[in-house]
Design a protein around this motif. Structure first.
Motif, mmCIF file in Angstrom:
data_model
loop_
_atom_site.group_PDB
_atom_site.id
_atom_site.type_symbol
_atom_site.label_atom_id
_atom_site.label_comp_id
_atom_site.label_asym_id
_atom_site.label_seq_id
_atom_site.Cartn_x
_atom_site.Cartn_y
_atom_site.Cartn_z
ATOM 1 N N ARG A 1 -4.707 0.372 -11.245
ATOM 2 C CA ARG A 1 -5.270 -0.075 -9.961
ATOM 3 C C ARG A 1 -5.515 -1.577 -9.964
ATOM 4 O O ARG A 1 -5.350 -2.248 -8.947
ATOM 5 C CB ARG A 1 -6.581 0.663 -9.686
ATOM 6 N N ARG B 1 0.833 -1.202 0.000
ATOM 7 C CA ARG B 1 0.000 0.000 0.000
ATOM 8 C C ARG B 1 0.868 1.252 0.000
ATOM 9 O O ARG B 1 0.582 2.219 -0.700
ATOM 10 C CB ARG B 1 -0.927 -0.003 1.219
ATOM 11 N N GLU B 2 1.924 1.236 0.813
ATOM 12 C CA GLU B 2 2.808 2.388 0.864
ATOM 13 C C GLU B 2 3.484 2.607 -0.489
ATOM 14 O O GLU B 2 3.697 3.738 -0.924
ATOM 15 C CB GLU B 2 3.863 2.189 1.955
ATOM 16 N N ASP C 1 0.275 3.694 -2.962
ATOM 17 C CA ASP C 1 -0.725 4.702 -2.606
ATOM 18 C C ASP C 1 -0.387 6.103 -3.105
ATOM 19 O O ASP C 1 -1.276 6.906 -3.318
ATOM 20 C CB ASP C 1 -0.912 4.768 -1.077
ATOM 21 N N ALA D 1 -11.498 5.707 -2.630
ATOM 22 C CA ALA D 1 -10.376 6.326 -1.924
ATOM 23 C C ALA D 1 -9.996 7.662 -2.556
ATOM 24 O O ALA D 1 -9.633 8.616 -1.863
ATOM 25 C CB ALA D 1 -9.178 5.385 -1.911
ATOM 26 N N ASP D 2 -10.091 7.742 -3.886
ATOM 27 C CA ASP D 2 -9.746 8.989 -4.576
ATOM 28 C C ASP D 2 -10.667 10.135 -4.170
ATOM 29 O O ASP D 2 -10.261 11.298 -4.163
ATOM 30 C CB ASP D 2 -9.815 8.799 -6.093
ATOM 31 N N LEU E 1 -8.790 -1.030 0.655
ATOM 32 C CA LEU E 1 -7.579 -0.644 -0.045
ATOM 33 C C LEU E 1 -7.517 0.868 -0.185
ATOM 34 O O LEU E 1 -8.549 1.509 -0.403
ATOM 35 C CB LEU E 1 -7.529 -1.268 -1.453
ATOM 36 N N GLY E 2 -6.316 1.418 -0.099
ATOM 37 C CA GLY E 2 -6.159 2.847 -0.310
ATOM 38 C C GLY E 2 -6.066 3.196 -1.776
ATOM 39 O O GLY E 2 -5.423 4.177 -2.144
ATOM 40 N N LEU E 3 -6.667 2.391 -2.639
ATOM 41 C CA LEU E 3 -6.647 2.576 -4.080
ATOM 42 C C LEU E 3 -8.059 2.516 -4.608
ATOM 43 O O LEU E 3 -8.911 1.843 -4.034
ATOM 44 C CB LEU E 3 -5.821 1.473 -4.760
ATOM 45 N N ALA F 1 -7.111 2.465 5.349
ATOM 46 C CA ALA F 1 -7.161 1.219 4.584
ATOM 47 C C ALA F 1 -6.802 0.049 5.489
ATOM 48 O O ALA F 1 -5.729 0.018 6.089
ATOM 49 C CB ALA F 1 -6.206 1.287 3.405
#
Length: 306
Positions: free
Chosen positions: A45, A32-33, A36, A244-245, A238-240, A252
């Protein structure tokens, strides 16, 4: 006599500041890091999500095999590698392999290979919780958003379809410590009206839950909230992705996907952490409201005597 909630509210305050670093972050957290930061296209994605969900296998695939598994072109994989900061796919794969090999040596992964399906589902949730524990090493964002949610009157909580149960849990707890919590579990014009009314009444924040499968109506609700002037904190898997946007802040957390229906140990704990941060943000109000509720509960005998 204090209720269990009162005792825990007093004893479990979150303290700011980072703790001593622990062992390396879980693979999902590392990925994720890694992914993201950039704004990824829908195709990118899909690649990122596939890698997160299948890291131990995907890290050793050729560019041709990975493109075929995800259903994208080879140039898309190359562009994805560049988008996340690598010179090309070989450099990205080298990084992915290092993450995959570290995960294969972890106790939870070894245990998973020796377990039946139910045990494997528990192992997967333990991994999600370990990942969340590492994220909580720096609680500053949780504390900050807890203060914002506490100060928003009314506070709106949104959870549609499968996410409704998590939203109901959070709203139930929040109503014990906050004077005006509005729960939205229906989409469409019902959600639209409720969000507009919340903003008109003075609300500044909404907390949304977005668990898979992510619904179009959840995305619409988040967009409506922001267009009305509310800021949105999102608890999701998920941070995707589109949800998230659109959110102002994203928490997440992994979900358990080993059984027919997903399980939500980590998102549930994330919700509880935000509730704790809200209690810490205004301890005098928290205490007064919990005492008042206990008096009402005793008067009407809400609960059994254990």
């Amino acid at each position: 006599m204090s209720s269990p909630q009162q005792a825990r509210a007093q004893a479990a305050a979150i303290t700011a500041g980072k703790t001593v670093p622990e062992a390396g972050a879980a693979p999902a957290s590392q990925l994720r890091e890694l992914f993201d930061g950039p704004h990824l296209s829908p195709g990118h994605r899909r690649i990122a999500q596939y890698l997160i969900e299948h890291i131990t296998e995907a890290a050793f695939l050729s560019i041709t095999d990975l493109a075929e598994r995800v259903g994208v072109s080879q140039p898309s994989v190359t562009r994805f590698a560049a988008a996340v900061g690598f010179s090309g796919y070989p450099a990205l794969r080298e990084r992915l392999q290092a993450i995959a090999l570290s995960s294969l040596s972890s106790p939870s992964t070894v245990a998973e290979h020796r377990s039946n399906e139910l045990q494997a589902a528990v192992d997967a949730e333990i991994a999600n919780l370990e990942n969340l524990r590492r994220d909580f090493a720096d609680p500053d964002q949780v504390i900050r958003i807890g203060r914002e949610l506490s100060a928003s009157t009314p506070l709106t909580v949104v959870g549609l379809r499968i996410s409704a149960s998590l939203a109901e849990y959070f709203a139930y707890g929040a109503r014990r410590i906050h004077p005006d919590v509005r729960l939205i579990t229906r989409g469409g014009s019902v959600a639209y009206d409720a969000l507009l009314q919340s903003r008109e009444a003075g609300g500044t924040w909404a907390l949304a839950f977005g668990m898979p499968r992510h619904a179009h109506e959840s995305l619409t609700a988040v967009r409506v909230a922001r267009s009305a002037g509310l800021r949105v904190a999102l608890i999701t898997d998920l941070g995707l992705g589109p949800l998230a946007d659109e959110a102002d802040v994203v928490f997440a957390t992994g979900t358990g996907s080993r059984l027919v229906f997903d399980s939500y140990a980590a998102p549930g704990l994330m919700a509880a952490a935000l509730l704790q941060a809200m209690t810490d943000a205004d301890p005098e109000r928290t205490q007064a409201r919990l005492e008042e509720y206990e008096q009402i509960a005793d008067q009407h005998q809400f609960f059994l005597k254990d």
